[in-house]
Motif scaffolding. Structure first.
Motif, PDB file in Angstrom:
ATOM      1  N   VAL A 118       0.872  -1.172   0.000  1.00  0.00           N
ATOM      2  CA  VAL A 118       0.000   0.000   0.000  1.00  0.00           C
ATOM      3  C   VAL A 118       0.905   1.217   0.000  1.00  0.00           C
ATOM      4  O   VAL A 118       1.834   1.312   0.797  1.00  0.00           O
ATOM      5  CB  VAL A 118      -0.941   0.007   1.235  1.00  0.00           C
ATOM      6  CG1 VAL A 118      -1.651   1.346   1.376  1.00  0.00           C
ATOM      7  CG2 VAL A 118      -1.949  -1.123   1.154  1.00  0.00           C
ATOM      8  N   ASP A 119       0.633   2.139  -0.919  1.00  0.00           N
ATOM      9  CA  ASP A 119       1.449   3.345  -1.022  1.00  0.00           C
ATOM     10  C   ASP A 119       0.823   4.549  -0.334  1.00  0.00           C
ATOM     11  O   ASP A 119       1.519   5.462   0.094  1.00  0.00           O
ATOM     12  CB  ASP A 119       1.713   3.680  -2.494  1.00  0.00           C
ATOM     13  CG  ASP A 119       2.494   2.576  -3.180  1.00  0.00           C
ATOM     14  OD1 ASP A 119       3.583   2.243  -2.692  1.00  0.00           O
ATOM     15  OD2 ASP A 119       2.006   2.032  -4.185  1.00  0.00           O
ATOM     16  N   VAL A 120      -0.501   4.558  -0.254  1.00  0.00           N
ATOM     17  CA  VAL A 120      -1.236   5.656   0.380  1.00  0.00           C
ATOM     18  C   VAL A 120      -2.470   5.068   1.052  1.00  0.00           C
ATOM     19  O   VAL A 120      -3.130   4.192   0.484  1.00  0.00           O
ATOM     20  CB  VAL A 120      -1.683   6.711  -0.665  1.00  0.00           C
ATOM     21  CG1 VAL A 120      -2.639   7.726  -0.062  1.00  0.00           C
ATOM     22  CG2 VAL A 120      -0.487   7.419  -1.283  1.00  0.00           C
ATOM     23  N   LEU A 121      -2.774   5.552   2.242  1.00  0.00           N
ATOM     24  CA  LEU A 121      -3.996   5.162   2.934  1.00  0.00           C
ATOM     25  C   LEU A 121      -4.861   6.386   3.142  1.00  0.00           C
ATOM     26  O   LEU A 121      -4.410   7.374   3.738  1.00  0.00           O
ATOM     27  CB  LEU A 121      -3.687   4.513   4.288  1.00  0.00           C
ATOM     28  CG  LEU A 121      -4.893   4.181   5.170  1.00  0.00           C
ATOM     29  CD1 LEU A 121      -5.825   3.176   4.492  1.00  0.00           C
ATOM     30  CD2 LEU A 121      -4.434   3.667   6.526  1.00  0.00           C
ATOM     31  N   LEU A 122      -6.085   6.335   2.632  1.00  0.00           N
ATOM     32  CA  LEU A 122      -7.088   7.355   2.900  1.00  0.00           C
ATOM     33  C   LEU A 122      -8.057   6.739   3.891  1.00  0.00           C
ATOM     34  O   LEU A 122      -8.776   5.796   3.560  1.00  0.00           O
ATOM     35  CB  LEU A 122      -7.820   7.747   1.607  1.00  0.00           C
ATOM     36  CG  LEU A 122      -6.946   8.241   0.454  1.00  0.00           C
ATOM     37  CD1 LEU A 122      -7.808   8.535  -0.771  1.00  0.00           C
ATOM     38  CD2 LEU A 122      -6.138   9.462   0.859  1.00  0.00           C
TER      39      LEU A 122
END
Length: 146
Positions: free
Chosen positions: A72-76
């Motif tokens: 995972v590169d970004v978590l929103l």
């Protein structure tokens, strides 16, 4: 880039509106989300989203597992912000893992806008080197297989 999305029940509409606003940027990336959030976003935007389990049924754990594997590169993650909201252990662990693996996290719309616009500018391209499933690393793996 791999973007994971979670939204508490009270934040699903806000997350959906955010994804509508940034659909053009998000469409360039691989998205996964907990099931109901994925359903809302995909129906509103037409974005292709990998649907995971519901958050309370293990979806947050699935995302935590991907974070710990650098997938995972970004978590929103738009969380419940009420004073009496109960934050479970997986919430704490998920955020700890993002800190440990240097995964940018947005827990509100302001930070989400900053991260998504930075993503569009290429400011987070360094994540391509870290993520074993990235196009960058798959290209390197394919070259070594020859």
């Amino acid at each position: 880039m791999e973007i994971a999305i979670i939204a508490h029940d009270l934040k699903k509409e806000l997350m959906t509106q955010f994804c509508i606003a940034y659909c053009g940027i998000l469409s360039k990336h691989n998205l996964c989300a907990t099931s109901i959030t994925a359903k809302y976003i995909s129906e509103a935007t037409g974005l292709e989203i990998e649907k995971l389990l519901a958050g309370v049924q293990g979806g947050k754990q699935q995302i935590a597992s991907r974070v710990s594997c650098n997938e995972v590169d970004v978590l929103l993650y738009f969380r419940d912000t009420r004073a009496d909201a109960i934050q479970d252990e997986i919430d704490t662990e998920l955020l700890r893992l993002c800190d440990l693996y240097n995964v940018p996290v947005a827990t509100n719309i302001a930070t989400a806008e900053v991260i998504v616009t930075a993503l569009d500018r290429g400011d987070l391209d360094w994540r391509e080197i870290v993520n074993p499933r990235s196009a960058y690393n798959l290209r390197l793996k394919n070259k070594s297989d020859l």
